[in-house]
Every structure is written in structure tokens, then in C-alpha cells.
Design a protein around this motif. Structure first.
Motif, PDB file in Angstrom:
ATOM      1  N   SER B  93       0.979  -1.217   0.077  1.00  0.00           N
ATOM      2  CA  SER B  93      -0.087  -0.029   0.060  1.00  0.00           C
ATOM      3  C   SER B  93       0.807   1.223  -0.003  1.00  0.00           C
ATOM      4  O   SER B  93       0.703   2.121  -0.591  1.00  0.00           O
ATOM      5  CB  SER B  93      -0.766  -0.100   1.239  1.00  0.00           C
ATOM      6  OG  SER B  93      -1.213   1.246   1.628  1.00  0.00           O
ATOM      7  N   THR B  97       1.637   4.401  -3.269  1.00  0.00           N
ATOM      8  CA  THR B  97       1.724   5.677  -2.904  1.00  0.00           C
ATOM      9  C   THR B  97       2.900   6.415  -3.572  1.00  0.00           C
ATOM     10  O   THR B  97       2.888   7.638  -3.895  1.00  0.00           O
ATOM     11  CB  THR B  97       1.510   6.215  -1.541  1.00  0.00           C
ATOM     12  OG1 THR B  97       0.712   5.084  -0.873  1.00  0.00           O
ATOM     13  CG2 THR B  97       0.780   7.594  -1.284  1.00  0.00           C
ATOM     14  N   ALA B 142      -2.729   5.740  -7.464  1.00  0.00           N
ATOM     15  CA  ALA B 142      -3.008   5.676  -5.952  1.00  0.00           C
ATOM     16  C   ALA B 142      -4.219   6.302  -5.429  1.00  0.00           C
ATOM     17  O   ALA B 142      -4.878   6.201  -4.467  1.00  0.00           O
ATOM     18  CB  ALA B 142      -1.884   5.974  -5.322  1.00  0.00           C
ATOM     19  N   ARG B 146      -6.745   4.861  -3.134  1.00  0.00           N
ATOM     20  CA  ARG B 146      -6.956   5.171  -1.793  1.00  0.00           C
ATOM     21  C   ARG B 146      -8.362   5.798  -1.431  1.00  0.00           C
ATOM     22  O   ARG B 146      -8.925   5.570  -0.470  1.00  0.00           O
ATOM     23  CB  ARG B 146      -5.698   6.226  -1.467  1.00  0.00           C
ATOM     24  CG  ARG B 146      -4.448   6.150  -1.392  1.00  0.00           C
ATOM     25  CD  ARG B 146      -4.024   6.356   0.133  1.00  0.00           C
ATOM     26  NE  ARG B 146      -2.604   5.903   0.364  1.00  0.00           N
ATOM     27  CZ  ARG B 146      -2.151   5.425   1.500  1.00  0.00           C
ATOM     28  NH1 ARG B 146      -3.070   5.417   2.479  1.00  0.00           N
ATOM     29  NH2 ARG B 146      -0.794   5.142   1.665  1.00  0.00           N
ATOM     30  N   ASP B 527       4.169   6.970   5.930  1.00  0.00           N
ATOM     31  CA  ASP B 527       3.299   5.770   5.795  1.00  0.00           C
ATOM     32  C   ASP B 527       3.269   5.232   7.343  1.00  0.00           C
ATOM     33  O   ASP B 527       2.342   4.559   7.881  1.00  0.00           O
ATOM     34  CB  ASP B 527       3.459   4.477   4.911  1.00  0.00           C
ATOM     35  CG  ASP B 527       2.164   3.762   4.868  1.00  0.00           C
ATOM     36  OD1 ASP B 527       1.132   4.248   4.172  1.00  0.00           O
ATOM     37  OD2 ASP B 527       2.482   2.558   5.215  1.00  0.00           O
ATOM     38  N   GLU B 536      -7.380  10.805   3.478  1.00  0.00           N
ATOM     39  CA  GLU B 536      -7.399  10.053   2.216  1.00  0.00           C
ATOM     40  C   GLU B 536      -7.920  11.175   1.179  1.00  0.00           C
ATOM     41  O   GLU B 536      -8.757  11.982   1.584  1.00  0.00           O
ATOM     42  CB  GLU B 536      -8.564   8.963   2.105  1.00  0.00           C
ATOM     43  CG  GLU B 536      -7.870   7.645   2.572  1.00  0.00           C
ATOM     44  CD  GLU B 536      -8.831   6.712   3.031  1.00  0.00           C
ATOM     45  OE1 GLU B 536     -10.049   6.842   3.176  1.00  0.00           O
ATOM     46  OE2 GLU B 536      -8.466   5.376   3.592  1.00  0.00           O
TER      47      GLU B 536
END
Lengths: 334, 537
Positions: B93, B97, B142, B146, B527, B536
Motif C-alpha cells: 500500500s 503511494t 494511487a 486510496r 506511512d 485520504e
């Protein structure tokens, strides 16, 4: 001693509190009982200083604290959802009020251990909030409220989100803890059993109005009206007319202690006694198992519905003979 | 309290007025005012020029197509992320990003290396629209994952199961239940992607050659190549109108997202894949993610290494002097980038956090308008901002030649991100917690220090990371305002790409790799701090 004097509060068109007068003596536990939306939580918020009343005043030992900000009142409030600080561990939460009061690190540490022991969570200081079970979170919230030894302890549905067995155990523990620390307590709940278990006095609230404030015994003996009677769970209620101290229910004539005119007759569970020689016969329609007894739905000869507790399982269609004990008969005019 | 609030509002309003509204307004005037009166001829010139109309049309359709492709590419990833727990999920994840904060110049060079004339896959898409699409999907995937995945991961799977039990097949259940529920998130994410691709600059400048130009690229060309300010200004106006329309749609759906869905905590929704079919879905997604996200970056790294002399291009970066007068050593460019990013981060945090505090603690139409106002720089093209600053900021002090203009511009680009990341965190401090602190004896100031600040501190750290990464990669505005002797890393890369020869190309790749490594490190660090599920886009 806490005195709430003619407190009123509205939110827009909704009346949350209307002219509430309530006193809590030092060392007394008063339970505020009412259905959701009756203004219970608002009452606590006004007393704690989180809301300013539109009218009326809050007094502590006769000194007006209505305009004192919440943080200066030394009233503890335990929130329904606990509102534990997620960024602090158990000790950080419990010791928060002590730190605000300017306690030294060692004092805080000592007192936190003491209070955690009181609520049965010894040694849990370093646990994170999100690792607590529901019952543990409840105890931490209680410990946090009690730690600074507030002048008044207020609890908003403290057992509301717990399951039944835990609730029944904790309510007894709560009572013991209040006894031990000799707190003055205002306890909000919608559960009549909880209120009766913990409170010296119960104040019943409805639509922001105080309907009745009395000891559990007095409340049971003489509910102030249909609302209180229904809320206490008295399901056998009949509309009737009082004439010369008598009311005819269609299937029985009972003595009533009200002036002539329309009234509501309530038969408490202790008014209905199964008796082979009883003059009243009812027919069983169905029954519910209640652990130590059965609750039978029955029909009288005139067709009225009557709930009766029986020691053995009654069969549909079975006929039961009963008699009425006048001590359990209430007559209400409103 | 009153003074504090005034300051909180005053800082962002003042900053945005001086460094955003005033420069952008100056551009509008530059396009409209001619010899003391209003003059609309540049607009007429734009509308009558077939080539400029072509640019506008291309900008529009490539943005629409890129958005559609990005959403399509992102949905399977969003699904697997939302519905399954598997080892390495967090890392994946975070990896996902990385492209989003990757400098556009690096993305451009990565795709040039992957799908250009010397493609290791043997696919030469150079100078075609497909290489642009590929880069846009890579860059924006992304955003969709997200946003859509964020909502999806909280949707009660029992709703879809209920539809299945009522006789809908998998596809019908998805189409009639899940998709409509996800639509607000898809539209919101789509608007953002459309916005980014509509104003795409670095990617098109590198991959589009002379064939393809967006309005953004054309504004740049009209200003720097043809020196035709009125036409550039007119184009900027057209672009601003388009962008405002998209932002309006976005804000509408943002508001809709906040209402009326029964959402579950993420953990209640995601589970480990149990059937072979589910394992295949997860494995397939990881492979797919590898293909569209990791491959371009890997190729970039590979091309930065020389087969004969592994570190040749990196070593060349440290050597100065290559004949040109405007040449600045790459090491110096790295130094420039670092101090500029540091300063830009500081400015963006001060302005952005003040603004976020105002937005988080107030409600009503005024607060929403203020919120939208803060988003404006996100919607204004970086080129317009850089161009505007160059036109406007000569009074009262001439900032145009001042190198401080670069961090100011970068801060402006980063502020909307800081606000968007911080507001949800600040809002997550429930009023209950403050009330609990108050009844425990905490004064208002103490509440702020004990409750709000510790929680906001994480938002501060996350925002700082993002602002830093954004500044490191910013290209559009910098291309206008950077002076020849103070290039940032992206500018230096672009200059190297413009020179012939394998050494220059290799050096560009090496520099891109360094920039990628730094931004990736920042993102991965952030992160770890990131509070799950909030902040988000």
C-alpha cells in the motif's frame, strides 16, 4: 449537597429540561431514570458545566456554581461511551485529573495504583486503551472519574454498552465502590432494575420534566402516575371508574383510594395470587419462561388480558383460579 | 481566544492573497488589459487558431481518457485491498503511494526508459498517446485506490451477500449494490485524476515531444518560447475555468461522501483469502501491481546503471563543468532541492495547519467556502502559479529574481495537501474527549495542549513528509521561476534529458533514481506514522 434549582434548557424547538428541581445529599446515590430522549444526559451536562442552562441554577452546598466552568467544578462525569483518551495508556487516563489538579508524579502514580486496585485492574497501568475489553474500558473510565476524588460523581448510563451478565455483576460492584469511597453520586440510567439496585432515591424524568423522586420502595408502593407505573413494568393496568371507593373491572370489583371519577387501576405482580379457592377464574393463552417463574398471558371471563406469574408451566387453555390482594392494588388518576 | 482565531484565519488568507490570488489575478489582467482598456482579442485569437483549439481539445480528451483508464486500472487493486488481509499489504500500500508523489519529471523519464525507443520490453511507444496514458495511469492510480478502496474497505459485505441471496450473480450484485455505493468516491477520485491530467505538464513535456501539448504545456511554450504573454494569459483563463468546474463537481461529491452510509470498522470487513479463487485474486493483483507500479521504477534504476561501468552515471553527477555557462553541478542541484524543500515544508505547515484548524473546528457554509478557497491552488495549474508570480511579484519588493520565490511557490502547491491531511485528524478528536478533559479539571488551554496537540502532532509529521516530497518533485511552477544558476533536481533532470548523448541520458536516469529513492523513503516513513483510514484523497 447538590441542588438543581428550576433548571431549564432547550435546543431549538426541543425542550430538553423543564423546571427541574432535584437535590442530592452528601453521601447519597440518586438515580435519574427515564427513557431515551427524556433529558437525562442533558441534566448531567448542565450540572457538570458542559452546558449552560437557559434558566435556573446549580448549587453546591448552597453556593451558586451555574457559571463556573466545567474544569473548576470538581464534579466528575463518566461518559456513556467512556471517552477514554486514545493517545494515552490506562495510567495516563486515570491520572489525568490528578495531573490537572497539580499532583506530583509520585502522588499521581500512587493514587492511580490505588484507584486501579479499587476497580479491580491492578497492574494494568501500561495497557493501551484499544487493547481493553468492554468491561475493562468501563472500569478504567470509572477509575478516571473517581481518581481526583470529585465532590460529586456523575455517571451517564455507565453500564449501557455491556452485556447482561457483566452488567448485573458490575452494578453490585459499583454500589460497593460508592459505599467504600462514600461518594455523592448522580447515576443516569434507563434501566429500572439498575436504578433500584444502586440508588437511595430514584428521580423519574419524562420529556425533560421531573415526574417523581422517591426511594425505590416508595416508588414501587406509590408510582405517581401511569407513566411511572408503566416504566416500572407493571403490565396489568385497566381503565375504570371509581364510585364510592370501588372500581368495577368487569371481572372483579376492587377497592380504590381515589375520588369518584375515571381512574386507572394497576395490579402489581404481588396483587395476583394463585389460589385454588380464589373466586376469579382466568384462561391461559400462552406463557413465557422467566427462569425462576413463568409469566402466563391469560384472559378473564369478561375478556380482559391479565399477566400472572406461576411456578409451573401453564398450558394454553388451562384454567387458573386466583384471588386479589388489596395491598398490591394501585389506583391512579393520571 | 478571539485573537488566536483571527490569527489562524489571517495567516492562510494573507498568504494565499499575496502569493496566489494576486499573481493569478495579474495574469488575468495581463491577458485582458491592453493600452489602458479591456481587450478581448487574445481570447478571439485563441478561439480562431486551429492549432490552439486543437490543444484545448487534446487537453480535454486525453484527460477524460486518462481518468477512465486510471479508474479501470485501479478498481481491481482497490477491491483486493479493501476485502483481503494478506502479508505485505502495508508495504504494498505504501509502495502504491510512491508514484503519486514521484516527481513528474521522474515519471516521464521512467516511461521513456520503459516504453521508449530503447525499451527493454521491445515496445516502442515513444511519441504515441499510449505512453502518455501509461504514465498518467501509473502516476494517478494511487489516488483512486486510496479514495475508493478507503470507502470500499468500510462497506458492509453483507449488503452484497444479501443481493446474492436474493438471486443476483456476482456481477449483478457488484453493479447494483456495491458500485452505486462507491460512486461518490469514484467521482471524487475521478475528479482529482481529471484535474491532474487536465493540467499535466512534466509528463507531456517529456513524452509528448512536439506532437502533443496540453494547455499547461502550451502556456509554458507561449511564455518561454514565443514570448506571447497575452495568448498565454488567455489560455490560462480557459484552463482556470475548466479547473473550477471540475473542482465544483469534486466538492459536491466530497460533501455527499460524508452522509448516510452504514460503515464498518475496516477489520470487520477484510479477511484472509481462503478459497483458491480468492488466493488467485490476491496473487494476481500483486503481480499486476508489480507490472504497473514496480516495473517502470525498476527500469529507471536499471537504466541509471551502465553495463560496462556500473556506477559511471552516478560518478559523472559529481563532476563539475561540462562546457555550458548555465551548467550547475548535479550535487549543487541536490543541495538546492533539499534546502528549498525544507523551507517550503516549514511555510506550508505554518499556513496549512492554521487553515486546517479553522476548517476542522468550524462548520456551516462559511467554513465550507473557506475550505474550497484553500483547495484552489490544487486546482490551479502549477505553471499558471509560477507564471503569475513571475508577472506579479515585482512590487513592493521585487521577488521575481529572488530564489526564495521557489520555496514560496512550493509551499503554495503543498498547502492543500497539508489541509486535506490534517483536517480529518483534527476532526477525529471527538468533542467528548475535550469534555472529559474539562470535567477532569483541564482548562481550555490545557485541553488544547493535552488532547488536541498530541493527536495533531501525527498529522503534523505526516503533512511535513508530504510537503517535503511535493517540494522535491515540483516541476511546473519551478520551471518558470528557477533561475538558471539555481536549478532544483527536477529542473536539472529536465535539462539533462534535453541534451543529446548516452551520458546525459544516463545521468538523468541516475538523478531520477536518487530523487525517487529520497521521495520513496519519505513516503514510506510517513506511512509508518500515518493514522489508518484518515487523510485520504
Amino acid at each position: 449537597m447538590l441542588t438543581a434549582h428550576r433548571l431549564s434548557k432547550r435546543f431549538g424547538a426541543t425542550v430538553a429540561l423543564s423546571d427541574i428541581d432535584l437535590e442530592v445529599e452528601a453521601g447519597e446515590t440518586v438515580s435519574v431514570l427515564g427513557p431515551s430522549g427524556s433529558g437525562k444526559s442533558t441534566l448531567l451536562r448542565v450540572i457538570s458545566g458542559l452546558e449552560v442552562p437557559d434558566a435556573g441554577s446549580v448549587l453546591w452546598n448552597h453556593a451558586d456554581v451555574t457559571l463556573l466552568p466545567a474544569h473548576a467544578r470538581q464534579f466528575g462525569l463518566m461518559f456513556q461511551d467512556y471517552a477514554l483518551f486514545p493517545h494515552r495508556d490506562v495510567a495516563g487516563n486515570v491520572g489525568f485529573g490528578l495531573r490537572m489538579a497539580g499532583g506530583s508524579a509520585s502522588e499521581v502514580e500512587h493514587r492511580v495504583a490505588e484507584v486501579l486496585e479499587l476497580v479491580g485492574l491492578s497492574g494494568m497501568e501500561r495497557r493501551r486503551i484499544n487493547q481493553l475489553s468492554g468491561g475493562e474500558a468501563q472500569r478504567v473510565a470509572l477509575a478516571r472519574t473517581l481518581a481526583p476524588a470529585p465532590r460529586l460523581v456523575m455517571l451517564d448510563e455507565p453500564l449501557g454498552s455491556l452485556d447482561r451478565s457483566l452488567r448485573e455483576r458490575l452494578i453490585v460492584e459499583l454500589g460497593e465502590i460508592f459505599e467504600r469511597v462514600d461518594s455523592t453520586v448522580l447515576y443516569v440510567t434507563h434501566d429500572q432494575e439498575e436504578a433500584f439496585t444502586i440508588a437511595d432515591r430514584v428521580a423519574v424524568l419524562r420529556d425533560g420534566k421531573l415526574i417523581q423522586a422517591a426511594t425505590p420502595e416508595d416508588l414501587w408502593a406509590a408510582p405517581a402516575g401511569v407513566f411511572v407505573s408503566d416504566f416500572l413494568g407493571f403490565s396489568n393496568r385497566f381503565a375504570a371508574t371509581a364510585i364510592d371507593g370501588q372500581a368495577d373491572l368487569g371481572w372483579a370489583t376492587v377497592p380504590v383510594d381515589v375520588p369518584d371519577g375515571p381512574c386507572q387501576v394497576v395490579l402489581r405482580p404481588d396483587a395476583l395470587i394463585a389460589d385454588e379457592t380464589g373466586k376469579i377464574t382466568v384462561t391461559v393463552a400462552g406463557s413465557v419462561f422467566r427462569g425462576d417463574h413463568y409469566l402466563a398471558r391469560t384472559t378473564t371471563e369478561s375478556g380482559s388480558q391479565l399477566s400472572i406469574s406461576t411456578p409451573t408451566r401453564p398450558h394454553p387453555g388451562q384454567r387458573i383460579r386466583i384471588r386479589l390482594d388489596p395491598a398490591g392494588i394501585l389506583a391512579l388518576t393520571e | 481566544m478571539k485573537i488566536g482565531r483571527g490569527l489562524l484565519i489571517g495567516i492562510p488568507v494573507g498568504f494565499l492573497t499575496v502569493f496566489y490570488l494576486y499573481p493569478v489575478a495579474s495574469i488575468l489582467l495581463a491577458g485582458l488589459v491592453e493600452g489602458g482598456g479591456l481587450d478581448f482579442t487574445p481570447f478571439g485569437d485563441v478561439l480562431t487558431s486551429a492549432s490552439l483549439r486543437g490543444v484545448a481539445w487534446f487537453t480535454l480528451w486525453q484527460a477524460a481518457a486518462s481518468t477512465a483508464l486510471t479508474v479501470l486500472a485501479a478498481m481491481p487493486i482497490a477491491y483486493v485491498f479493501a476485502r483481503f488481509e494478506f502479508p505485505g499489504k502495508r508495504l504494498l500500500s505504501a509502495l502504491l503511494t510512491v508514484p503519486f508523489v514521484m516527481p513528474t519529471v521522474v515519471v516521464g523519464s521512467a516511461f521513456l526508459a520503459l516504453l521508449g525507443s530503447s525499451s527493454p520490453l521491445g515496445i516502442n511507444l515513444n511519441r504515441t498517446i499510449w505512453i502518455i496514458f501509461a504514465a498518467h495511469v501509473f502516476y494517478n492510480v494511487a489516488v483512486v485506490v486510496r479514495t475508493v478502496g478507503g470507502l470500499w474497505s468500510h462497506l458492509d459485505p453483507r449488503m452484497e451477500e444479501a443481493a446474492r441471496s436474493l438471486g443476483a450473480n456476482r456481477w449483478q450484485a457488484f453493479r447494483t449494490v456495491t458500485l452505486p455505493l462507491l460512486r461518490p468516491a469514484i467521482v471524487a477520485a475521478g475528479s482529482i485524476v481529471f484535474l491532474f491530467t487536465f493540467t499535466s505538464f512534466g509528463v507531456i513535456l517529456i513524452l509528448g515531444g512536439l506532437t502533443y501539448a496540453t494547455l499547461e504545456v502550451e502556456i509554458y511554450r507561449q511564455t518561454t518560447v514565443f514570448l506571447n504573454l497575452p495568448i498565454a494569459a488567455a489560455l490560462a483563463v480557459f484552463q482556470l475555468v475548466g479547473v473550477t468546474a471540475v473542482l465544483w463537481v469534486y466538492s459536491r461529491y466530497q460533501r455527499h461522501r460524508e452522509v448516510g452510509l452504514s460503515l464498518l470498522p475496516r477489520l470487520a470487513v477484510a479477511r484472509r483469502p481462503s478459497t483458491p479463487r480468492q488466493r488467485l485474486a490476491v496473487a494476481g493483483m500483486i503481480a499486476y501491481l508489480g507490472a504497473i507500479v514496480v516495473l517502470p521504477l525498476a527500469v529507471l534504476v536499471a537504466r541509471s546503471l551502465d553495463t560496462g561501468n556500473l556506477w559511471r552515471f552516478y560518478r559523472a553527477l559529481t563532476e563539475t563543468g561540462s562546457g555550458s555557462t548555465a551548467f550547475v553541478s548535479p550535487a549543487e542541484a541536490i543541495g538546492n532541492s533539499l534546502w528549498i524543500a525544507g523551507l517550503a515544508t516549514l511555510i506550508a505547515l505554518i499556513v496549512g495547519m492554521s487553515a486546517a484548524a479553522v476548517v476542522a473546528y468550524s462548520s456551516g457554509p462559511a467554513a465550507r467556502t473557506f475550505d474550497l478557497f484553500l483547495m484552489l491552488p490544487l486546482g490551479t495549474s502549477a505553471v499558471t502559479i509560477g507564471f503569475g508570480m513571475l508577472v506579479a511579484l515585482d512590487w513592493p519588493i521585487d521577488l521575481r529574481a529572488n530564489v526564495l520565490l521557489i520555496p514560496l511557490a512550493h509551499a503554495l502547491v503543498a498547502i492543500p495537501f497539508v489541509v486535506r491531511l490534517s483536517v480529518p485528524v483534527m476532526r477525529s478528536v471527538q468533542p467528548r474527549l475535550r469534555e472529559a478533559a474539562a470535567v477532569l479539571g483541564a482548562s481550555p488551554l490545557r485541553i488544547w495542549r493535552e488532547i488536541d496537540l498530541p493527536i495533531a502532532a501525527r498529522a503534523l509529521a505526516v503533512s511535513a513528509g508530504f510537503a517535503f516530497a511535493i517540494s522535491l518533485g515540483e516541476f511546473g511552477a519551478t520551471s518558470f521561476i528557477a533561475r538558471p544558476d539555481t536549478p532544483t533536481l527536477p529542473i536539472a533532470i529536465f535539462r539533462l534529458l534535453g541534451r543529446p548523448g548516452a551520458l546525459n541520458f544516463g545521468q538523468a536516469m541516475a538523478m531520477s533514481t536518487i530523487l525517487m529513492a529520497v521521495t520513496a523513503a519519505v513516503v514510506l516513513l510517513v506511512d509508518r506514522l500515518r493514522i489508518r483510514d484518515i487523510g485520504e484523497f
